[in-house]
Design a protein around this motif. Sequence first.
Motif, PDB file in Angstrom:
ATOM      1  N   ARG A 213       0.817  -1.215   0.000  1.00  0.00           N
ATOM      2  CA  ARG A 213       0.000   0.000   0.000  1.00  0.00           C
ATOM      3  C   ARG A 213       0.853   1.268   0.000  1.00  0.00           C
ATOM      4  O   ARG A 213       0.447   2.284  -0.548  1.00  0.00           O
ATOM      5  N   CYS A 214       2.004   1.219   0.655  1.00  0.00           N
ATOM      6  CA  CYS A 214       2.842   2.418   0.797  1.00  0.00           C
ATOM      7  C   CYS A 214       3.259   2.957  -0.574  1.00  0.00           C
ATOM      8  O   CYS A 214       3.805   2.223  -1.396  1.00  0.00           O
ATOM      9  N   ASP A 215       2.993   4.267  -0.810  1.00  0.00           N
ATOM     10  CA  ASP A 215       3.404   4.872  -2.080  1.00  0.00           C
ATOM     11  C   ASP A 215       4.617   5.787  -1.908  1.00  0.00           C
ATOM     12  O   ASP A 215       4.898   6.623  -2.767  1.00  0.00           O
ATOM     13  N   SER A 216       5.318   5.634  -0.788  1.00  0.00           N
ATOM     14  CA  SER A 216       6.589   6.326  -0.544  1.00  0.00           C
ATOM     15  C   SER A 216       6.456   7.854  -0.504  1.00  0.00           C
ATOM     16  O   SER A 216       7.378   8.571  -0.894  1.00  0.00           O
ATOM     17  N   CYS A 217       5.329   8.356  -0.008  1.00  0.00           N
ATOM     18  CA  CYS A 217       5.117   9.808   0.025  1.00  0.00           C
ATOM     19  C   CYS A 217       5.940  10.495   1.116  1.00  0.00           C
ATOM     20  O   CYS A 217       6.096  11.711   1.097  1.00  0.00           O
ATOM     21  N   GLU A 218       6.410   9.734   2.086  1.00  0.00           N
ATOM     22  CA  GLU A 218       7.264  10.234   3.190  1.00  0.00           C
ATOM     23  C   GLU A 218       6.524  11.037   4.246  1.00  0.00           C
ATOM     24  O   GLU A 218       7.153  11.625   5.131  1.00  0.00           O
ATOM     25  N   ASP A 219       5.206  11.135   4.176  1.00  0.00           N
ATOM     26  CA  ASP A 219       4.490  11.925   5.185  1.00  0.00           C
ATOM     27  C   ASP A 219       4.671  11.353   6.587  1.00  0.00           C
ATOM     28  O   ASP A 219       4.803  12.106   7.555  1.00  0.00           O
ATOM     29  N   CYS A 220       4.684  10.049   6.729  1.00  0.00           N
ATOM     30  CA  CYS A 220       4.868   9.462   8.070  1.00  0.00           C
ATOM     31  C   CYS A 220       6.260   9.796   8.615  1.00  0.00           C
ATOM     32  O   CYS A 220       6.410  10.053   9.808  1.00  0.00           O
ATOM     33  N   VAL A 221       7.250   9.815   7.741  1.00  0.00           N
ATOM     34  CA  VAL A 221       8.610  10.172   8.171  1.00  0.00           C
ATOM     35  C   VAL A 221       8.626  11.616   8.661  1.00  0.00           C
ATOM     36  O   VAL A 221       9.224  11.944   9.682  1.00  0.00           O
ATOM     37  N   LYS A 222       7.928  12.505   7.938  1.00  0.00           N
ATOM     38  CA  LYS A 222       7.922  13.935   8.286  1.00  0.00           C
ATOM     39  C   LYS A 222       7.148  14.224   9.562  1.00  0.00           C
ATOM     40  O   LYS A 222       7.551  15.050  10.366  1.00  0.00           O
ATOM     41  N   TYR A 223       6.019  13.554   9.747  1.00  0.00           N
ATOM     42  CA  TYR A 223       5.101  13.957  10.819  1.00  0.00           C
ATOM     43  C   TYR A 223       5.220  13.154  12.109  1.00  0.00           C
ATOM     44  O   TYR A 223       4.729  13.604  13.148  1.00  0.00           O
ATOM     45  N   CYS A 224       5.823  11.978  12.090  1.00  0.00           N
ATOM     46  CA  CYS A 224       5.992  11.230  13.350  1.00  0.00           C
ATOM     47  C   CYS A 224       6.881  12.050  14.292  1.00  0.00           C
ATOM     48  O   CYS A 224       7.998  12.409  13.926  1.00  0.00           O
ATOM     49  N   PRO A 225       6.390  12.364  15.495  1.00  0.00           N
ATOM     50  CA  PRO A 225       7.156  13.240  16.389  1.00  0.00           C
ATOM     51  C   PRO A 225       8.400  12.585  16.993  1.00  0.00           C
ATOM     52  O   PRO A 225       9.236  13.278  17.555  1.00  0.00           O
ATOM     53  N   VAL A 226       8.519  11.254  16.886  1.00  0.00           N
ATOM     54  CA  VAL A 226       9.648  10.575  17.538  1.00  0.00           C
ATOM     55  C   VAL A 226      10.458   9.720  16.546  1.00  0.00           C
ATOM     56  O   VAL A 226      11.159   8.787  16.935  1.00  0.00           O
TER      57      VAL A 226
END
Length: 69
Positions: A19-32
């Motif tokens: 499912r992951c389309d490599s948009c990187e939003d989780c990398v940017k927004y995860c606070p830790v």
Amino acid sequence: MAKILRDYEVYLVYVDPDRCDSCEDCVKYCPVEVFEMPHKAIPVRPNHCLGCLTCTAVCKSDAIIITEI
Ligand code: SF4
Ligand code: SF4
């Protein structure tokens, strides 16, 4: 105040690579900084997870599942 980071896991962090389309939003927004992005998102530091569900909210592909252990 410094963040207190655990060395054990309280939350299971799963990314479905199909499912992951490599948009990187989780990398940017995860606070830790749980995720890194070699190609698809990979939860390299699941022990840091706070269970805030920001990653699931920003992931438009519904690729992330957070489960309390
Ligand atoms: S937000 Fe979702 S689609 Fe984007 S990189 Fe992370 S897991 Fe992949
Ligand atoms: S639930 Fe929050 S802390 Fe855990 S991986 Fe997602 S954004 Fe990061």
